[in-house]
Design an enzyme around this catalytic site. Structure first.
Site, PDB file in Angstrom:
ATOM      1  N   GLY A   6      25.774  48.278  42.784  1.00 52.55           N
ATOM      2  CA  GLY A   6      24.389  47.803  42.661  1.00 52.55           C
ATOM      3  C   GLY A   6      23.799  48.039  41.281  1.00 52.55           C
ATOM      4  O   GLY A   6      24.505  48.419  40.334  1.00 52.55           O
ATOM      5  N   ASN A  16      43.670  45.351  43.559  1.00 55.41           N
ATOM      6  CA  ASN A  16      42.701  46.452  43.598  1.00 55.41           C
ATOM      7  C   ASN A  16      43.396  47.685  43.010  1.00 55.41           C
ATOM      8  O   ASN A  16      44.153  48.380  43.688  1.00 55.41           O
ATOM      9  CB  ASN A  16      42.243  46.691  45.045  1.00 55.41           C
ATOM     10  CG  ASN A  16      41.240  47.825  45.157  1.00 55.41           C
ATOM     11  OD1 ASN A  16      41.095  48.619  44.231  1.00 55.41           O
ATOM     12  ND2 ASN A  16      40.568  47.919  46.291  1.00 55.41           N
ATOM     13  N   LEU A  67      39.012  51.205  52.861  1.00 58.22           N
ATOM     14  CA  LEU A  67      39.877  50.020  52.879  1.00 58.22           C
ATOM     15  C   LEU A  67      40.309  49.585  54.290  1.00 58.22           C
ATOM     16  O   LEU A  67      41.510  49.366  54.535  1.00 58.22           O
ATOM     17  CB  LEU A  67      41.109  50.239  51.971  1.00 58.22           C
ATOM     18  CG  LEU A  67      40.813  50.402  50.481  1.00 58.22           C
ATOM     19  CD1 LEU A  67      42.081  50.757  49.691  1.00 58.22           C
ATOM     20  CD2 LEU A  67      40.193  49.132  49.886  1.00 58.22           C
ATOM     21  N   ILE A 116      33.727  45.605  36.929  1.00 50.46           N
ATOM     22  CA  ILE A 116      34.364  46.840  37.351  1.00 50.46           C
ATOM     23  C   ILE A 116      34.282  47.004  38.872  1.00 50.46           C
ATOM     24  O   ILE A 116      33.505  46.330  39.538  1.00 50.46           O
ATOM     25  CB  ILE A 116      33.651  48.087  36.703  1.00 50.46           C
ATOM     26  CG1 ILE A 116      32.162  48.068  37.044  1.00 50.46           C
ATOM     27  CG2 ILE A 116      33.944  48.172  35.245  1.00 50.46           C
ATOM     28  CD1 ILE A 116      31.361  49.298  36.587  1.00 50.46           C
ATOM     29  N   ASN A 117      35.066  47.961  39.374  1.00 54.23           N
ATOM     30  CA  ASN A 117      34.896  48.423  40.748  1.00 54.23           C
ATOM     31  C   ASN A 117      33.788  49.498  40.738  1.00 54.23           C
ATOM     32  O   ASN A 117      33.154  49.727  39.711  1.00 54.23           O
ATOM     33  CB  ASN A 117      36.225  48.986  41.286  1.00 54.23           C
ATOM     34  CG  ASN A 117      36.323  48.865  42.802  1.00 54.23           C
ATOM     35  OD1 ASN A 117      35.373  49.151  43.520  1.00 54.23           O
ATOM     36  ND2 ASN A 117      37.486  48.453  43.289  1.00 54.23           N
ATOM     37  N   THR A 118      33.580  50.156  41.837  1.00 55.53           N
ATOM     38  CA  THR A 118      32.479  51.116  41.946  1.00 55.53           C
ATOM     39  C   THR A 118      32.731  52.389  41.122  1.00 55.53           C
ATOM     40  O   THR A 118      33.863  52.714  40.775  1.00 55.53           O
ATOM     41  CB  THR A 118      32.274  51.504  43.413  1.00 55.53           C
ATOM     42  OG1 THR A 118      33.527  51.914  43.944  1.00 55.53           O
ATOM     43  CG2 THR A 118      31.727  50.338  44.220  1.00 55.53           C
ATOM     44  N   CYS A 142      39.860  51.160  43.668  1.00 54.77           N
ATOM     45  CA  CYS A 142      39.072  51.764  44.744  1.00 54.77           C
ATOM     46  C   CYS A 142      39.026  53.278  44.507  1.00 54.77           C
ATOM     47  O   CYS A 142      40.078  53.913  44.354  1.00 54.77           O
ATOM     48  CB  CYS A 142      39.710  51.461  46.095  1.00 54.77           C
ATOM     49  SG  CYS A 142      38.930  52.379  47.433  1.00 54.77           S
ATOM     50  N   LYS A 167      38.152  40.718  51.158  1.00 57.11           N
ATOM     51  CA  LYS A 167      38.270  42.175  51.262  1.00 57.11           C
ATOM     52  C   LYS A 167      39.682  42.561  50.826  1.00 57.11           C
ATOM     53  O   LYS A 167      40.618  41.780  51.002  1.00 57.11           O
ATOM     54  CB  LYS A 167      38.024  42.549  52.741  1.00 57.11           C
ATOM     55  CG  LYS A 167      38.287  43.994  53.075  1.00 57.11           C
ATOM     56  CD  LYS A 167      37.120  44.869  52.709  1.00 57.11           C
ATOM     57  CE  LYS A 167      37.504  46.345  52.781  1.00 57.11           C
ATOM     58  NZ  LYS A 167      36.654  47.173  51.909  1.00 57.11           N
ATOM     59  N   LYS A 219      41.963  44.298  38.786  1.00 62.26           N
ATOM     60  CA  LYS A 219      40.591  44.815  38.905  1.00 62.26           C
ATOM     61  C   LYS A 219      40.572  46.291  38.538  1.00 62.26           C
ATOM     62  O   LYS A 219      41.222  47.114  39.178  1.00 62.26           O
ATOM     63  CB  LYS A 219      40.045  44.602  40.317  1.00 62.26           C
ATOM     64  CG  LYS A 219      38.590  45.036  40.436  1.00 62.26           C
ATOM     65  CD  LYS A 219      37.977  44.585  41.734  1.00 62.26           C
ATOM     66  CE  LYS A 219      36.556  45.077  41.887  1.00 62.26           C
ATOM     67  NZ  LYS A 219      35.982  44.708  43.174  1.00 62.26           N
TER      68      LYS A 219
HETATM   69  C1  LIG Z   1      30.790  48.065  51.104  1.00 66.00           C
HETATM   70  C2  LIG Z   1      31.647  47.747  49.920  1.00 66.00           C
HETATM   71  C3  LIG Z   1      33.015  47.485  50.108  1.00 66.00           C
HETATM   72  C4  LIG Z   1      33.836  47.199  49.025  1.00 66.00           C
HETATM   73  N1  LIG Z   1      35.166  46.928  49.235  1.00 66.00           N
HETATM   74  C5  LIG Z   1      35.957  46.585  48.175  1.00 66.00           C
HETATM   75  C6  LIG Z   1      37.323  46.231  48.376  1.00 66.00           C
HETATM   76  O1  LIG Z   1      37.834  46.174  49.502  1.00 66.00           O
HETATM   77  N2  LIG Z   1      38.065  45.946  47.276  1.00 66.00           N
HETATM   78  C7  LIG Z   1      37.562  45.949  45.998  1.00 66.00           C
HETATM   79  O2  LIG Z   1      38.292  45.667  45.042  1.00 66.00           O
HETATM   80  N3  LIG Z   1      36.263  46.252  45.788  1.00 66.00           N
HETATM   81  C8  LIG Z   1      35.463  46.573  46.846  1.00 66.00           C
HETATM   82  N4  LIG Z   1      34.142  46.867  46.625  1.00 66.00           N
HETATM   83  C9  LIG Z   1      33.618  46.863  45.240  1.00 66.00           C
HETATM   84  C10 LIG Z   1      32.951  45.527  44.884  1.00 66.00           C
HETATM   85  O3  LIG Z   1      33.846  44.439  44.961  1.00 66.00           O
HETATM   86  C11 LIG Z   1      32.358  45.579  43.470  1.00 66.00           C
HETATM   87  O4  LIG Z   1      33.383  45.805  42.524  1.00 66.00           O
HETATM   88  C12 LIG Z   1      31.313  46.693  43.313  1.00 66.00           C
HETATM   89  O5  LIG Z   1      30.547  46.836  44.491  1.00 66.00           O
HETATM   90  C13 LIG Z   1      30.367  46.440  42.133  1.00 66.00           C
HETATM   91  O6  LIG Z   1      29.684  45.218  42.287  1.00 66.00           O
HETATM   92  P1  LIG Z   1      28.196  45.109  42.940  1.00 66.00           P
HETATM   93  O7  LIG Z   1      27.333  46.094  42.203  1.00 66.00           O
HETATM   94  O8  LIG Z   1      27.798  43.669  42.724  1.00 66.00           O
HETATM   95  O9  LIG Z   1      28.336  45.447  44.379  1.00 66.00           O
HETATM   96  C14 LIG Z   1      33.291  47.156  47.705  1.00 66.00           C
HETATM   97  C15 LIG Z   1      31.922  47.415  47.521  1.00 66.00           C
HETATM   98  C16 LIG Z   1      31.098  47.707  48.607  1.00 66.00           C
HETATM   99  C17 LIG Z   1      29.628  47.960  48.355  1.00 66.00           C
END
Ligand SMILES: Cc1cc2nc3c(=O)[nH]c(=O)nc-3n(C[C@H](O)[C@H](O)[C@H](O)COP(=O)(O)O)c2cc1C
Length: 310
Positions: free
Chosen positions: A222, A132, A80, A196-198, A135, A52, A170
């Protein structure tokens, strides 16, 4: 999991100086907050684990609801939450027996704060740092820093000057030109790019008329974001010459292969763990292995970037 020698040689993946038994990693924020769960994920077959994101000070995150399921994915604004790097260093020290690389994800509110967190993490035993810079739902950090190429450069440089460990940047898809962000990170010495991140997003309850997440805005993850992530990896591969770690919507071996063909040397799995459980790492590896065999490749590295060949 990969028992025969030829199979393990076929799967070995190198990112900077990190040697991984296979190209799969746990994505940040999913199960990465304690030594026990990180060991469990490695035991289940992940080739590396990412924690995390951890900051300098303890943070309790946002009130509920923080994570909801939407069509084809999840929407989260957890804010976070983390115990702060000084407390988390105790978890890092418990991970000496981890058999795969340990990547500590970190954030800060300035380049020097990222560097300070990185230095405590490295001292405690991190094999690499993932910054990170992406975010989408916390003020003053994450994508607010990572949408600005100048700030990316300053942050990567500050961390590289402070620690002698590989540094991954990232990146956020919430930008017009992700390749420009990747170029900034690479020019400052990033050893790999995670993409990528979200994707910044929201949902509204039609009965109450209110945004559903307590923070109103969150990040979409997702299956819904996979085509966006593939496009980002493809563009980054054309722009820079550092390894790419692909992430976003990966649920099957086919998704993982698609990312590698776009240019990813390794891949991260996040949201799909909630749907498939930890066996997802071994099932993705088995599927990639069968694909390599079927297509006549000797090593997983041979398929990286193949979609770019004219
Ligand atoms: C509940 C949740 C918490 C997340 N926390 C972090 C985080 O603390 N740091 C980070 O860089 N990305 C975080 N992410 C993003 C994921 O690492 C990832 O980049 C993103 O979900 C896309 O991948 P996925 O579709 O496989 O989930 C988080 C995602 C989710 C769903």
């Amino acid at each position: 999991m990969e028992s025969s020698n030829s199979n393990s040689a076929r799967f070995r993946t190198q990112i900077a100086n990190l040697s991984m038994p296979n190209p799969t990693m746990l994505a940040s924020g999913i199960l990465g907050i304690s030594a026990e769960t990180l060991l469990e994920v490695a035991e289940a077959g992940a080739g590396a684990v990412v924690t995390k994101s951890i900051g300098l000070k303890p943070n309790s995150g946002y009130p509920n609801p923080t994570v909801i399921q939407v069509e084809c994915g999840f929407l989260n604004a957890v804010g976070l939450p983390n115990p702060g790097i000084h407390k988390f260093a105790e978890e890092i020290r418990k991970l000496k027996k981890l058999k795969v690389p340990l990547i500590i994800s970190i954030f800060g509110f300035s380049p020097s704060e990222y560097a300070e967190v990185a230095s405590v993490a490295a001292e405690a035993g991190a094999d690499a740092l993932e910054l990170n810079l992406s975010c989408p739902h916390v003020k003053g950090t994450g994508s607010e820093i990572g949408q600005d190429p100048g700030m990316i450069k300053l942050t990567v440089k500050a961390v590289k000057n402070r620690v002698n460990k590989p540094v991954f940047a990232k990146l956020t898809p919430n930008t017009a030109h992700i390749a420009t962000l990747a170029e900034a990170a690479a020019s400052a010495g990033a050893d790999a790019i995670t993409a990528i991140n979200t994707v910044r997003a929201m949902a509204i309850d039609v009965e109450t008329f209110r945004p559903i997440l307590a923070n109103r805005f969150g990040g979409l993850s997702g299956a819904a974001i996979k085509p966006i992530a593939i496009r980002c990896v493809y563009e980054i591969y054309e722009a820079v010459n550092v390894p790419i770690i692909g992430c976003g919507g990966i649920r099957t071996w086919k998704d993982a292969v698609e990312f590698m063909l776009a240019g990813a040397s390794a891949i991260q799995v996040g949201s799909a763990i909630a749907l498939e459980g930890l066996s997802i790492f071994s099932s993705i590896c088995r599927g990639i292995s069968a694909y390599l065999e079927r297509k006549g490749f000797r090593s997983v590295n041979e398929i990286v970037g193949l979609a770019h060949k004219k």
